[in-house]
Design an enzyme around this catalytic site. Structure first.
Site, mmCIF file in Angstrom:
data_model
loop_
_atom_site.group_PDB
_atom_site.id
_atom_site.type_symbol
_atom_site.label_atom_id
_atom_site.label_comp_id
_atom_site.label_asym_id
_atom_site.label_seq_id
_atom_site.Cartn_x
_atom_site.Cartn_y
_atom_site.Cartn_z
ATOM 1 N N HIS A 1 -19.605 21.892 59.206
ATOM 2 C CA HIS A 1 -19.022 21.902 60.553
ATOM 3 C C HIS A 1 -18.065 23.066 60.807
ATOM 4 O O HIS A 1 -17.546 23.206 61.912
ATOM 5 C CB HIS A 1 -18.357 20.557 60.858
ATOM 6 C CG HIS A 1 -17.091 20.272 60.102
ATOM 7 N ND1 HIS A 1 -15.851 20.362 60.694
ATOM 8 C CD2 HIS A 1 -16.851 19.881 58.820
ATOM 9 C CE1 HIS A 1 -14.914 20.013 59.815
ATOM 10 N NE2 HIS A 1 -15.492 19.721 58.677
ATOM 11 N N THR B 1 -29.249 8.235 49.466
ATOM 12 C CA THR B 1 -30.432 8.723 50.187
ATOM 13 C C THR B 1 -30.075 9.997 50.939
ATOM 14 O O THR B 1 -29.037 10.067 51.598
ATOM 15 C CB THR B 1 -30.917 7.638 51.164
ATOM 16 O OG1 THR B 1 -31.228 6.481 50.393
ATOM 17 C CG2 THR B 1 -32.139 8.090 51.945
ATOM 18 N N SER C 1 -18.800 23.494 53.820
ATOM 19 C CA SER C 1 -18.928 22.343 54.724
ATOM 20 C C SER C 1 -19.560 22.805 56.039
ATOM 21 O O SER C 1 -19.092 23.783 56.631
ATOM 22 C CB SER C 1 -17.535 21.770 54.978
ATOM 23 O OG SER C 1 -17.600 20.757 55.939
ATOM 24 N N CYS D 1 -5.640 18.778 59.477
ATOM 25 C CA CYS D 1 -5.441 17.687 58.515
ATOM 26 C C CYS D 1 -3.998 17.210 58.512
ATOM 27 O O CYS D 1 -3.699 16.158 57.993
ATOM 28 C CB CYS D 1 -5.827 18.146 57.117
ATOM 29 S SG CYS D 1 -7.361 19.026 57.104
ATOM 30 N N GLN E 1 -13.364 27.334 54.407
ATOM 31 C CA GLN E 1 -12.972 28.190 55.542
ATOM 32 C C GLN E 1 -13.656 29.554 55.476
ATOM 33 O O GLN E 1 -13.862 30.199 56.505
ATOM 34 C CB GLN E 1 -11.449 28.373 55.574
ATOM 35 C CG GLN E 1 -10.676 27.113 55.910
ATOM 36 C CD GLN E 1 -10.834 26.670 57.369
ATOM 37 O OE1 GLN E 1 -11.154 27.456 58.258
ATOM 38 N NE2 GLN E 1 -10.606 25.397 57.614
ATOM 39 N N ASN F 1 -6.817 27.488 54.852
ATOM 40 C CA ASN F 1 -7.020 26.930 56.186
ATOM 41 C C ASN F 1 -5.793 27.039 57.073
ATOM 42 O O ASN F 1 -5.910 27.115 58.283
ATOM 43 C CB ASN F 1 -7.460 25.460 56.070
ATOM 44 C CG ASN F 1 -6.646 24.661 55.092
ATOM 45 O OD1 ASN F 1 -6.393 25.098 53.967
ATOM 46 N ND2 ASN F 1 -6.230 23.485 55.479
ATOM 47 N N GLY G 1 -17.055 19.156 52.819
ATOM 48 C CA GLY G 1 -16.150 19.938 51.979
ATOM 49 C C GLY G 1 -15.350 19.064 51.027
ATOM 50 O O GLY G 1 -15.185 19.391 49.845
ATOM 51 N N SER G 2 -14.853 17.937 51.530
ATOM 52 C CA SER G 2 -14.015 17.081 50.679
ATOM 53 C C SER G 2 -14.822 16.583 49.479
ATOM 54 O O SER G 2 -14.341 16.608 48.334
ATOM 55 C CB SER G 2 -13.492 15.878 51.469
ATOM 56 O OG SER G 2 -12.689 16.321 52.537
#
Ligand SMILES: Cc1ncc(COP(=O)(O)O)c(C=O)c1O
Length: 390
Positions: A204, A240, A202, A328, A182, A154, A71-72
């Protein structure tokens, strides 16, 4: 002791089916997707299948999906890349955002402003964390190139009126990005229906692996690379390809959207049980964010008149994994800037709690958590809660 995980907004476990789909790409299918022999082609095919799967869920073309490390990175590439490209094309250096963005957006924009000559308008949000589309329309100028508004927050779970905002942006010729990190796995990611130009996810957050994400870039929207090197991902993201993680991302997203109605019904039921249980048990609890227009899995509170003391640690001692505002913010003693923006005092904002349910959360977990909070909060309270809790 109980082990109750109520921090799914921070991260989720990898679904066993996702892990199974990933495993061959760590071992047998190990070729570099950029190589022109059969080992490379096998990896490349898996990546292109993953792109196709994600494109179906986004209702876009596969070439509009770029794989990133999460996400970042997607947020950084979207905002920095689009702002740089717009400036290069002489389109203006004014950016629009909100005061409740994740740091991956706010710090990126602050750097563009403080070090690279861009300007920004930070829109107001109301007490529930909502942006007013009228304010957004008023902030657009002929110099505005890019706007970024978080889809679902979030810390407070509030869902923004993305369709309306994206439509205004389009009318003004402003590129519109949304951080859907989110929202992914719970809300529609149909980019045609949303009308967005750029969208970040993202893996996860929806039972996929950590360290992988995607960015949707609408055809015709210019973005300059942030990470330079090889010509991977149409020259927009050098490095890669991480084939197993990309396969895991797509598999997890597909599982989430195949099962979206059941998943969100389950989340909502538990969310609403948690919210009403806490409100009925604790008179000093205030729900933060929007009461209805919030993420199905997300519950957030602040508690008035609380002595300093770590709520998260006390819950952890009872076997419940929770979070204060957002993962965070862990380790920071400052109250959440999002809660301050919503108008809470520093003291109240410091006593924040985020609980986020998941696929394996049960009603018994929720009831145990309400009971645990019913014991912990009165101990930390400076006001007498007994009358109300009796
Ligand atoms: C709204 C939002 N944006 C971006 C991120 C960053 O995502 P990642 O952890 O994949 O870098 C998060 C992570 O918590 C988030 O909640």
């Amino acid at each position: 002791m109980s082990h109750i995980y109520l921090d799914h907004s921070a991260t989720t476990p990898v679904d066993a089916r996702v892990l199974e789909a990933m495993l061959p790409y760590f071992t047998n299918v190990y070729g570099n997707a950029s190589s022109s022999h059969r080992f490379g082609r096998s990896a490349e095919n898996a990546i292109e299948d993953a792109r196709e799967l994600i494109a179906q869920i986004f209702n876009c073309r596969p070439n509009e999906i770029i794989f990133t490390s999460g996400g970042s990175e997607s947020d950084n590439l979207a905002v920095r890349g689009a702002a740089w490209a717009a400036r290069q094309q002489g389109k203006g250096t004014h950016l629009i955002t909100t005061p409740i963005e994740h740091g991956a957006i706010s710090k990126t924009i602050n750097q563009l402003v403080n070090e690279q000559g861009f300007q920004q308008t930070v829109l107001k949000v109301n007490h529930e964390g909502l942006v007013d589309p009228k304010d957004f329309a008023a902030a657009c100028t002929p110099h505005t190139s890019v706007a970024s508004v978080i889809y679902a927050n979030n810390e407070i779970g509030t869902i923004q009126p993305i369709r309306e905002l994206a439509q205004i942006a389009r009318g003004q010729g402003v590129i519109f990005h949304t951080d859907a990190v989110q929202a992914a796995g719970q809300l529609s990611l149909d980019v045609e229906e949303l009308g967005v130009d750029l969208l970040s996810i993202s893996g996860h957050k929806f039972y996929g692996p950590k360290g992988v994400g995607a960015l949707y870039i609408r055809d015709g929207v210019s973005v300059l690379p942030v990470q330079t090197g090889g010509s991977h991902e149409r020259g927009l993201r050098a490095g890669t390809h991480n084939t197993p993680l990309i396969v895991g991302l797509a598999t997890a997203l597909k599982l989430a959207y195949d099962d979206l109605a059941q998943r969100t019904t389950h989340y909502r039921k538990l969310r609403d049980r948690l919210i009403s249980g806490i409100l009925n048990t604790l008179p000093n609890a205030l729900l933060t964010g929007h009461a209805e227009n919030r993420l199905p899995s997300h519950v957030s509170f602040v508690f008035e008149d609380i002595r300093s003391g770590s709520l998260v640690e006390l819950l952890d001692a009872k076997g419940i994994a929770a979070s204060a505002a957002s993962a965070c913010k862990t380790g920071s003693s400052e109250p959440s800037s999002v809660l301050l923006q919503l108008g809470y005092s520093r003291e109240t904002a410091a006593a924040s709690l985020r609980l986020s349910v998941g696929l394996h959360t049960t009603e018994a977990d929720i009831d145990y958590t309400i009971q645990a909070l019913g014991e912990i909060i009165p101990q930390l309270s400076t006001r007498d809660l007994t009358a109300a809790t009796a």
